[in-house]
Design a protein around this motif. Structure first.
Motif, PDB file in Angstrom:
ATOM      1  N   VAL A 163      45.036  49.909  31.640  1.00 26.82           N
ATOM      2  CA  VAL A 163      46.114  50.848  31.312  1.00 26.82           C
ATOM      3  C   VAL A 163      46.110  52.029  32.289  1.00 26.82           C
ATOM      4  O   VAL A 163      47.160  52.492  32.730  1.00 26.82           O
ATOM      5  CB  VAL A 163      45.969  51.357  29.857  1.00 26.82           C
ATOM      6  N   ILE A 164      44.920  52.494  32.635  1.00 26.09           N
ATOM      7  CA  ILE A 164      44.846  53.675  33.508  1.00 26.09           C
ATOM      8  C   ILE A 164      44.118  53.410  34.824  1.00 26.09           C
ATOM      9  O   ILE A 164      44.058  54.280  35.685  1.00 26.09           O
ATOM     10  CB  ILE A 164      44.148  54.859  32.792  1.00 26.09           C
ATOM     11  N   GLU A 165      43.556  52.197  34.973  1.00 28.78           N
ATOM     12  CA  GLU A 165      42.763  51.936  36.177  1.00 28.78           C
ATOM     13  C   GLU A 165      43.238  50.686  36.918  1.00 28.78           C
ATOM     14  O   GLU A 165      43.678  49.720  36.296  1.00 28.78           O
ATOM     15  CB  GLU A 165      41.277  51.758  35.806  1.00 28.78           C
TER      16      GLU A 165
ATOM     17  N   GLU B  13      36.908  58.138  47.184  1.00 26.23           N
ATOM     18  CA  GLU B  13      37.889  58.040  48.262  1.00 26.23           C
ATOM     19  C   GLU B  13      38.274  59.452  48.684  1.00 26.23           C
ATOM     20  O   GLU B  13      38.771  60.225  47.867  1.00 26.23           O
ATOM     21  CB  GLU B  13      39.130  57.271  47.793  1.00 26.23           C
ATOM     22  N   MET B  14      38.017  59.789  49.935  1.00 21.75           N
ATOM     23  CA  MET B  14      38.355  61.123  50.446  1.00 21.75           C
ATOM     24  C   MET B  14      39.469  61.006  51.474  1.00 21.75           C
ATOM     25  O   MET B  14      39.407  60.149  52.366  1.00 21.75           O
ATOM     26  CB  MET B  14      37.137  61.751  51.130  1.00 21.75           C
TER      27      MET B  14
ATOM     28  N   MET C 233      39.341  52.104  40.364  1.00 23.63           N
ATOM     29  CA  MET C 233      39.830  53.463  40.626  1.00 23.63           C
ATOM     30  C   MET C 233      40.932  53.801  39.617  1.00 23.63           C
ATOM     31  O   MET C 233      41.683  52.919  39.206  1.00 23.63           O
ATOM     32  CB  MET C 233      40.432  53.569  42.038  1.00 23.63           C
ATOM     33  N   LEU C 234      41.006  55.069  39.235  1.00 22.29           N
ATOM     34  CA  LEU C 234      42.127  55.516  38.414  1.00 22.29           C
ATOM     35  C   LEU C 234      43.428  55.226  39.145  1.00 22.29           C
ATOM     36  O   LEU C 234      43.500  55.346  40.365  1.00 22.29           O
ATOM     37  CB  LEU C 234      42.026  57.025  38.154  1.00 22.29           C
TER      38      LEU C 234
ATOM     39  N   GLN D 160      37.475  59.911  42.390  1.00 19.03           N
ATOM     40  CA  GLN D 160      36.223  59.240  42.024  1.00 19.03           C
ATOM     41  C   GLN D 160      36.505  58.000  41.197  1.00 19.03           C
ATOM     42  O   GLN D 160      37.318  58.032  40.267  1.00 19.03           O
ATOM     43  CB  GLN D 160      35.326  60.190  41.219  1.00 19.03           C
ATOM     44  N   GLY D 161      35.843  56.931  41.553  1.00 21.29           N
ATOM     45  CA  GLY D 161      35.976  55.695  40.788  1.00 21.29           C
ATOM     46  C   GLY D 161      34.613  55.067  40.578  1.00 21.29           C
ATOM     47  O   GLY D 161      33.584  55.716  40.751  1.00 21.29           O
TER      48      GLY D 161
END
Lengths: 80, 80
Positions: free
Chosen positions: A71-73, B44-45, A9-10, A39-40
């Motif tokens: 770095v971002i996730e 993920e909601m 996931m972000l 969203q991942g």
């Protein structure tokens, strides 16, 4: 044979335009009461043999190299 | 407030070129003992209020409309 699942996931502080687009679509379609969508990615790996701690560490290395951008996730591994 | 997670994966009979590309990369990078990789999506909601059976059914409808393509994808919902 084991199945290892990796969820990517972000990081929470990174903007997620895909999630925001989905949130907008929910609204337009009349699905109410949803305040956020992110969203991942999900990966399912079929791994030969037993998955012990050393093997899991190796797979964590793989996930950080091939499946996620640390770095971002953020990512999580689990054996299913 | 509840978090509902939706996992979306291609149906087993649908080819997954992304997963195959990752499998090839694992091989080239020297990660051994992985016999298959499949890539899917994770959503993920954040949902307001309680998630009872009726609400979950509504969210299942949402997932089938907005998050997944039921012709080629399977999906699973769970409350976390």
């Amino acid at each position: 044979m084991a199945r290892v699942v990796v969820d990517v996931m972000l990081k929470p502080e990174i903007l997620d335009p895909q999630g925001q687009a989905i949130l907008g679509a929910c609204d337009r379609l009349g699905f109410e009461g949803i305040s956020d969508v992110r969203q991942g990615k999900r990966f399912e790996m079929e791994v030969d043999g037993e998955v012990d701690d050393a093997r899991l560490e190796e797979l964590r290395q793989l996930a950080a190299t091939v499946l996620a951008n640390p770095v971002i996730e953020d990512f999580e591994l689990r054996v299913e």
